[in-house]
Design an enzyme around this catalytic site. Sequence first.
Site, PDB file in Angstrom:
ATOM      1  N   LYS B 165       0.875  -1.174   0.000  1.00 38.01           N
ATOM      2  CA  LYS B 165       0.000   0.000   0.000  1.00 38.01           C
ATOM      3  C   LYS B 165       0.913   1.225   0.000  1.00 38.01           C
ATOM      4  O   LYS B 165       1.639   1.481   0.971  1.00 38.01           O
ATOM      5  CB  LYS B 165      -0.881  -0.011   1.251  1.00 38.01           C
ATOM      6  CG  LYS B 165      -1.758   1.211   1.405  1.00 38.01           C
ATOM      7  CD  LYS B 165      -2.766   1.373   0.285  1.00 38.01           C
ATOM      8  CE  LYS B 165      -3.995   0.514   0.532  1.00 38.01           C
ATOM      9  NZ  LYS B 165      -5.013   0.653  -0.532  1.00 38.01           N
ATOM     10  N   ASN B 196      -2.872   4.498  -4.215  1.00 34.76           N
ATOM     11  CA  ASN B 196      -4.204   5.046  -3.906  1.00 34.76           C
ATOM     12  C   ASN B 196      -4.370   6.477  -4.411  1.00 34.76           C
ATOM     13  O   ASN B 196      -4.800   7.377  -3.678  1.00 34.76           O
ATOM     14  CB  ASN B 196      -4.472   5.020  -2.399  1.00 34.76           C
ATOM     15  CG  ASN B 196      -5.292   3.819  -1.972  1.00 34.76           C
ATOM     16  OD1 ASN B 196      -5.100   3.304  -0.893  1.00 34.76           O
ATOM     17  ND2 ASN B 196      -6.202   3.351  -2.816  1.00 34.76           N
ATOM     18  N   HIS B 296      -9.870  -7.061  -4.824  1.00 33.72           N
ATOM     19  CA  HIS B 296      -9.650  -5.997  -3.842  1.00 33.72           C
ATOM     20  C   HIS B 296     -10.085  -6.456  -2.447  1.00 33.72           C
ATOM     21  O   HIS B 296     -10.904  -7.359  -2.310  1.00 33.72           O
ATOM     22  CB  HIS B 296     -10.467  -4.781  -4.278  1.00 33.72           C
ATOM     23  CG  HIS B 296     -10.492  -3.681  -3.286  1.00 33.72           C
ATOM     24  ND1 HIS B 296     -11.590  -3.417  -2.488  1.00 33.72           N
ATOM     25  CD2 HIS B 296      -9.560  -2.758  -2.954  1.00 33.72           C
ATOM     26  CE1 HIS B 296     -11.325  -2.369  -1.718  1.00 33.72           C
ATOM     27  NE2 HIS B 296     -10.104  -1.944  -1.979  1.00 33.72           N
TER      28      HIS B 296
END
Lengths: 397, 397
Positions: B165, B196, B296
């Site tokens: 991430k 993101n 996801h």
Amino acid sequence: MRISDIRATRIAFSDPPLRNSWGVHEPYALRTIVQVFTDDGIVGLGEAHGGAEIIEQRRLELLGLDPFQLSVLRQRAGGAYAVLETACLDIIGKAIGRPVCDLLGGKMRDEVPFSAYLFYKLDNAVNSGVEFADLSPSETMTPEAMLRQAMEFVQKFGFHALKLKGGVLPPHDEIESLQLMNDFFGEDVRLRIDPNAAWTVETSIKACAEMERRNLCMEYVEDPTPGQDGMAAVQATKRFPLATNMCVTRFDHLGDGYQKKAVKVVLVDHHAWGGLVACMQVARVCEGFGWGVSMHSNSHLGISLAAMTHLGAAIPNLDYACDSHYPWANVDVVNETFRFVDGKLRVSDAPGLGVSLDEDALARLAEVRIRYGREKRDDATEMRRFVPDWSPKLPRW
Amino acid sequence: MRISDIRATRIAFSDPPLRNSWGVHEPYALRTIVQVFTDDGIVGLGEAHGGAEIIEQRRLELLGLDPFQLSVLRQRAGGAYAVLETACLDIIGKAIGRPVCDLLGGKMRDEVPFSAYLFYKLDNAVNSGVEFADLSPSETMTPEAMLRQAMEFVQKFGFHALKLKGGVLPPHDEIESLQLMNDFFGEDVRLRIDPNAAWTVETSIKACAEMERRNLCMEYVEDPTPGQDGMAAVQATKRFPLATNMCVTRFDHLGDGYQKKAVKVVLVDHHAWGGLVACMQVARVCEGFGWGVSMHSNSHLGISLAAMTHLGAAIPNLDYACDSHYPWANVDVVNETFRFVDGKLRVSDAPGLGVSLDEDALARLAEVRIRYGREKRDDATEMRRFVPDWSPKLPRW
């Protein structure tokens, strides 16, 4: 539960001399009837235009499969997947006591609306010795004759949507046919025309403009011209929604169809798109794309019609009445033959497809097929019986 | 078979201070556990991030429904459809003695591969008094610390794909984290990064060029930059496939995503896309578009993981290992807790989802939720505990 046997029976049934842009229907339509047997005694039914060769070739890879393993079946069955999926869903439905529509997300309507499928045609007498359905037997090659055919369909079956197979007469005469129907039925029916890609882009645009000028009650215009680019050029004039069963017929056509703004309506067909589940998927894509959903038909009998009806019951966004050739058939392979009432079919609540095989009829039609001898539909060659120098040139006008 | 009762229980479970581009995870993750009861005594389970309000509001429209009538359920349940569909498929599976994957087209693989979900994070001690999973407890804000976290994930769970991430450290430091993993694991693992949407188009292009220059073993880059247009500009450089869970998340995003060539991989998520069947539909669209399929995850427990595993088993074209936050949770609401072995989960053959509710755990976590009191996840506000002037500005770099 395992598949213990598969039987694919090639059949033929009489089909009137219906005209289209490629030529004329041969005296017999060809179908394959599939029976899938399980080790616990259930039989599932499927019907398609072909697929028997594939099933025979891949038989050993298919026997022993669990009918729930549809994705594995898709890998193994290739081009025969759709007909085998129908049979497996019939099996699953029978095994769990549920109609096929309940395996597709459930029943969104108790009755499925169908459209009249109107054809210009030759006189049935051109195929002497063949018995046809008692429907529009004479030559139907003028607007006036077409109105009579439409009246017969509406009177007998109560259809509220009329689909005219076009691409046969010069566009003006086909529009005139629509005009006569529009004048006669008024707002009681909605109209469609399907020239099967017989018109150029220019002709399509002019014809749509003319239909608009005449204020005809058109639901959509189906495949007036070939290819996504041509369709996009016509759709850009924004006169009527364009529908297709020719330029968006596979999952890998969807993206380009959207990008090019080629169509506004897709005619799903579980035989052509690869099964009933695939058609549910296409319908969901149409919802996302802002496209409408209708249903396509080729010449077929009651097993296909049962599957089409369950699919029509399950698609939430079925925006239009479904096409069906069924009225043109004078025989069936199922015991529970169908009858359109008020243009609709009631959805069966019986487990599976809700139809059972008429073994005698199957045997008779299998013999008809053997006697007939042909292996592939060929409307152009048939047309040369009547017009020796016929060439299925598309677009023609 | 009819739905006789529905119970939606809001729960909270401890979640470490994991960082992302919006801020930091709060000490507790919020979920809703749904039990759907039928009049013949079957209970179906579902789990989602929310949906309790909708279920409570629409309760009377939902009671009495046949669990097979999923399309009607979709119309009535709106935004709570996905969690109710999971519960209904659990019911159907139990009623007919089949695992949920068999209701989605069947099992394409016996084991579903998952990826490590690696997070930069604060020290667990910032939330004193809260017990977390015994996993990477210390601050992880450097490439070296991230390598240690990755090593722990691989050692404990055997993952072969590592998802980082991103969008937390400056891009160079995140690429350096990938570099250390690449150096340590070599070809034993494949890498992904998910900023993101924290990077501009320019930064994304530069970062991809740098990852290419370093010859990093990247499977894909997920949502480096916001929006389909930005993603398309990055994808046009053709360095790595771009994946998304942000710019193509609904059926009406698919067409534009294709048209703009915005992505090459879609991360399905049955909670977000509207159910397990919808994810099967998206996967089929991806096949048609020539796109890859991955999965996801948000913070979740075992009911969601069971559903994800059945979905991962059923998708024919699951091209990548699935994301899962599950290792970061230290509790579960199911009796059959999951353990990743060799980075995979074995697909249950038990009827339905194959998990049963731990009623005591549910009651405990419902109390945690009541004590915690919050109704909505808010990573940005939580971040201001540590960085008072924090603003979740995207893109940041």
